[in-house]
Design a protein around this motif. Structure first.
Motif, mmCIF file in Angstrom:
data_model
loop_
_atom_site.group_PDB
_atom_site.id
_atom_site.type_symbol
_atom_site.label_atom_id
_atom_site.label_comp_id
_atom_site.label_asym_id
_atom_site.label_seq_id
_atom_site.Cartn_x
_atom_site.Cartn_y
_atom_site.Cartn_z
ATOM 1 N N HIS A 83 47.734 53.553 23.750
ATOM 2 C CA HIS A 83 48.275 52.330 24.348
ATOM 3 C C HIS A 83 47.214 51.241 24.466
ATOM 4 N N THR B 128 54.480 45.077 29.794
ATOM 5 C CA THR B 128 55.823 45.364 30.333
ATOM 6 C C THR B 128 56.499 46.445 29.500
ATOM 7 N N VAL B 129 56.437 46.300 28.188
ATOM 8 C CA VAL B 129 57.095 47.274 27.307
ATOM 9 C C VAL B 129 56.484 48.663 27.489
ATOM 10 N N GLU C 241 54.855 49.739 30.044
ATOM 11 C CA GLU C 241 54.770 50.085 31.467
ATOM 12 C C GLU C 241 53.335 50.418 31.857
ATOM 13 N N ARG D 82 60.550 48.159 18.949
ATOM 14 C CA ARG D 82 61.444 49.335 18.967
ATOM 15 C C ARG D 82 61.461 49.962 20.360
ATOM 16 N N GLN D 83 60.283 50.039 20.983
ATOM 17 C CA GLN D 83 60.211 50.548 22.357
ATOM 18 C C GLN D 83 60.992 49.631 23.310
ATOM 19 N N ALA D 84 60.818 48.321 23.123
ATOM 20 C CA ALA D 84 61.511 47.352 23.985
ATOM 21 C C ALA D 84 63.025 47.519 23.860
ATOM 22 N N ASN E 23 64.660 50.235 22.942
ATOM 23 C CA ASN E 23 65.028 51.497 23.604
ATOM 24 C C ASN E 23 65.142 51.332 25.115
ATOM 25 N N LYS E 24 64.217 50.578 25.665
ATOM 26 C CA LYS E 24 64.146 50.428 27.121
ATOM 27 C C LYS E 24 64.939 49.220 27.611
ATOM 28 N N LYS E 25 65.607 48.531 26.679
ATOM 29 C CA LYS E 25 66.357 47.307 26.994
ATOM 30 C C LYS E 25 65.482 46.277 27.723
ATOM 31 N N ILE E 26 64.291 46.073 27.174
ATOM 32 C CA ILE E 26 63.366 45.066 27.731
ATOM 33 C C ILE E 26 63.338 43.877 26.768
#
Lengths: 329, 329
Positions: free
Chosen positions: A205, A247-248, A250, A296-298, A300-303
C-alpha cells in the motif's frame, strides 16, 4: 545457452540456493548483479534472445559510484526457452523472482504453468498492486512480494547503473517452507540491503500510494519528481490524488504517509519517474496496476474517486495515442 | 504615426464611422482587414511600436483562399501612444473594439481612463468571461461583447491568414445610443459576416463552455482539437468538464450545448487551440478567464467543481513553470 538443464553449476561444498530472475530490465539486472556475488546458481531470464547472448558473452556489468564490477556466475536464458518449452531436465528452482513490468505478469504466470511444480518459492517485485489480483491462480506454495527502493538505470543490454542505494523490502503473502527467508537471511550485501517485513499489505500500500501520487502526474505534466513539491499547483494536484488513494485503501496514519510521499519525492527530486520514461518512449505504462487497481478497489467498496478516474483517463488516452502512432509508423 | 490627432482622414461626403481596434494579434488584424474595406477611418493600436511601423510601411496583408489583399486605409498607433498619453487632440471614437487577450483587458481599461470620454461605444472580443467581471468599472455608455468564430493565423507583423470563415456574433451588455448597431448594420462583408444576438449572457456562456472543454485539455494533453472526439478517454475527460461547466452556469438545453461543443471540435479538428499555442510558446494563457471564471462562479454559488479545479491547477502549474523558465534564460 538456451539449454536450461545445464544452467546450474554442480554442487561444490555447501548447497547453493538456486535463483531464477525473470525480467532483465534495470531492476532484474541490478538484483542479479548483487545476488550473483553470493551464489553461483543464478539464472537471469531475458525477454529478448539477443540480450541473453550479450550478457553471456560480455558478462553483466554493474556500475556503482564510478566503479565497474563485472559480475561472474550469471547464467542467462530467454524467458521463452525457460518458461514455454516446459523443459523436462530443469532442476528445481529455490527462489524465482519476477522482475517484469506489472502488465507482463499475467503472461509470465501463464507461461509458468508448465514448470510451476519445479518452483519452491516466488517473489514478485512490481509497481502497483495489479499483480496481487492474480495470486489466487498460483499453485506455488510460497509467495512473497517486495518493493525495490533503489535507483537503477539500464544503459545497454549488459550494463546497469546503481544510481541510488535504497532497500529491498519484502514480505510473505504465504510463507510456505520459508525458502526465501532461509535464502536471504545469510546474505551480506552492504550496498543492497534486504529487509523482511511482517505484513505484505501495508508494504505494498505504501509503495502503491507513492506510485499513484508521483508517476501519473509526472508523466502527464512531463516534470521531474521534485517539481511536484516545488510547484504549489502540482503539489495541490498530488495531494488530491493522495487523499483519494488513502480513502480507497482505508489508510491509517495518513499524516505519516504524506510525509513518506513527500520524502520519496524529495530524495528522487531530479529523477524521471518510470511512467514519465514510458511516456518519453511512447510505451505502455503500469497505470492499470496503479490507478487502475485503485479504481477497481474503489468500485468494489463503492467509493467515489473522481480525480483518480480523471488522471487514469489521461494516461490511458496517451497510451491509445502511442498505439496509434505505432500503427502509422 | 504616433500622432493620434491626425489619424482620421477628413470627411469626404458621408460621415465615416471611426473605429479603433485595440490589439493586433490574429483577431485584431483579421477584423481590421475586413472593416477597413468599408471605412477609411480605422486605427489599429498595436502593443509593439515595431509592428505599428511595419503595418504603416508595408500595409496590412490579408491572405484568404490563396488570394493576398493589401488592405488600404489602416492607420496604426502603438497602444501606449493612444491610451497612455491622454492625447488632447484625438477625435471622438465611434466604436472601440478590444481585441487583446483576456488577461490584458484589465491594463487596457486602466489605460483607457484618460480618453474614455471620447469613446462612444466599446465592443469586447475575448475568450472566457473574466473581462465581464470588470464591466462595472467602465463609464463608456455603450458596451457590447462578441465572439469570433473565424479561424485566423498571424504569420508576421503585417500578415494574417483567414484560415476558416465563421461569424462574428455580438450582443449588447448596455445598448447606449446603439452606435455599434448603426455602424455594423450597413456592412456587407460576405467573408466576415457579423450577426447581432439578443442576449449577451447565453452568447458568452456557449463560447465559454466550448473554451472550457477544448482549450485546457488540448493544451495539457498536447493534442489537436479533433483528438478530444477521437480518443474515447479524452472524450470522457471533456464530457466531465462539460458537465461541471453546465452545472456552474446553470445551462439549460444541455444536450444541444453538448452537440455544439462536439460540432466545434469537429469543425476545428486539425487546429491547435489558442491555449495549446500558448503552451508551445511558453506564454501566459487565458485560463483565469475560462476555468478561473467558472471556479469563481462556483465558489459564489457554493457548487463543487473538482475536475475543473484540477485542470485549472494543471494549467496554472504549467504557467509557473514557463515563468521560471523565463527567469533562468
Amino acid at each position: 545457452m538456451e539449454e536450461c538443464g545445464t544452467i546450474f553449476i554442480k554442487k561444490q561444498g555447501a548447497r547453493q540456493v538456486k535463483y531464477v530472475i525473470i525480467g532483465s530490465g534495470s531492476i532484474g539486472m541490478l538484483l542479479s548483479s548483487y545476488l550473483a556475488q553470493q551464489t553461483n546458481s543464478l539464472l537471469l531470464a531475458t525477454h529478448r534472445n539477443i540480450q541473453a547472448n550479450q550478457i553471456e558473452q560480455k558478462g553483466l556489468h554493474l556500475v556503482h559510484t564510478d566503479k565497474i564490477t563485472k559480475v561472474q556466475h550469471v547464467r542467462t536464458s530467454s524467458c521463452s526457452a525457460l518458461l514455454k518449452n516446459n523443459l523436462t531436465d530443469i532442476e528445481t528452482i529455490d527462489v524465482m523472482i519476477i522482475a517484469v513490468k506489472s502488465h507482463q505478469v499475467k503472461q509470465v504466470l501463464e507461461d509458468l504453468k508448465g514448470i510451476e511444480h519445479k518452483v519452491a518459492s516466488i517473489l514478485f517485485l512490481q509497481n502497483g498492486m495489479g499483480h496481487t489480483e492474480m495470486f489466487h491462480d498460483i499453485s506455488i506454495p510460497e509467495v512473497a512480494v517486495g518493493v525495490v527502493e533503489h535507483g537503477a538505470m539500464r544503459t545497454n543490454d549488459w550494463t546497469v547503473y546503481h544510481t541510488g542505494v535504497g532497500r529491498l523490502r519484502w514480505s510473505y503473502v504465504q510463507a510456505g517452507k520459508k525458502v526465501i527467508e532461509t535464502a536471504f537471511s545469510p546474505l551480506r550485501l552492504n550496498e543492497f540491503p534486504i529487509l523482511q517485513e511482517k505484513n505484505w499489505i501495508p508494504l505494498l500500500h505504501s509503495k502503491l500510494i507513492v506510485n499513484a501520487c508521483v508517476n501519473p502526474l509526472t508523466a502527464l505534466l512531463m516534470v521531474k519528481n521534485g517539481q511536484l513539491l516545488e510547484n504549489k499547483y502540482y503539489l495541490n494536484m498530488m495531494s488530491q490524488v493522495f487523499d483519494e488513494a488513502c480513502t480507497v485503501l482505508e489508510t491509517s496514519e495518513k499524516d505519516q504517509m504524506w510525509e513518506y510521499v513527500r520524502d520519496v519525492c524529495q530524495k528522487t527530486s531530479s529523477n524521471s519517474s518510470s511512467m514519465l520514461l514510458d511516456f518519453e518512449k511512447k510505451r505502455k505504462t503500469e497505470i492499470d496496476s496503479i490507478l487502475g487497481y485503485l479504481l477497481r478497489q474503489a468500485a468494489n467498496k463503492k467509493i467515489h474517486a473522481p480525480i483518480i478516474a480523471y488522471l487514469h483517463d489521461a494516461i490511458k488516452g496517451k497510451e491509445v495515442e502511442f498505439r496509434e502512432g505505432e500503427v502509422e509508423s
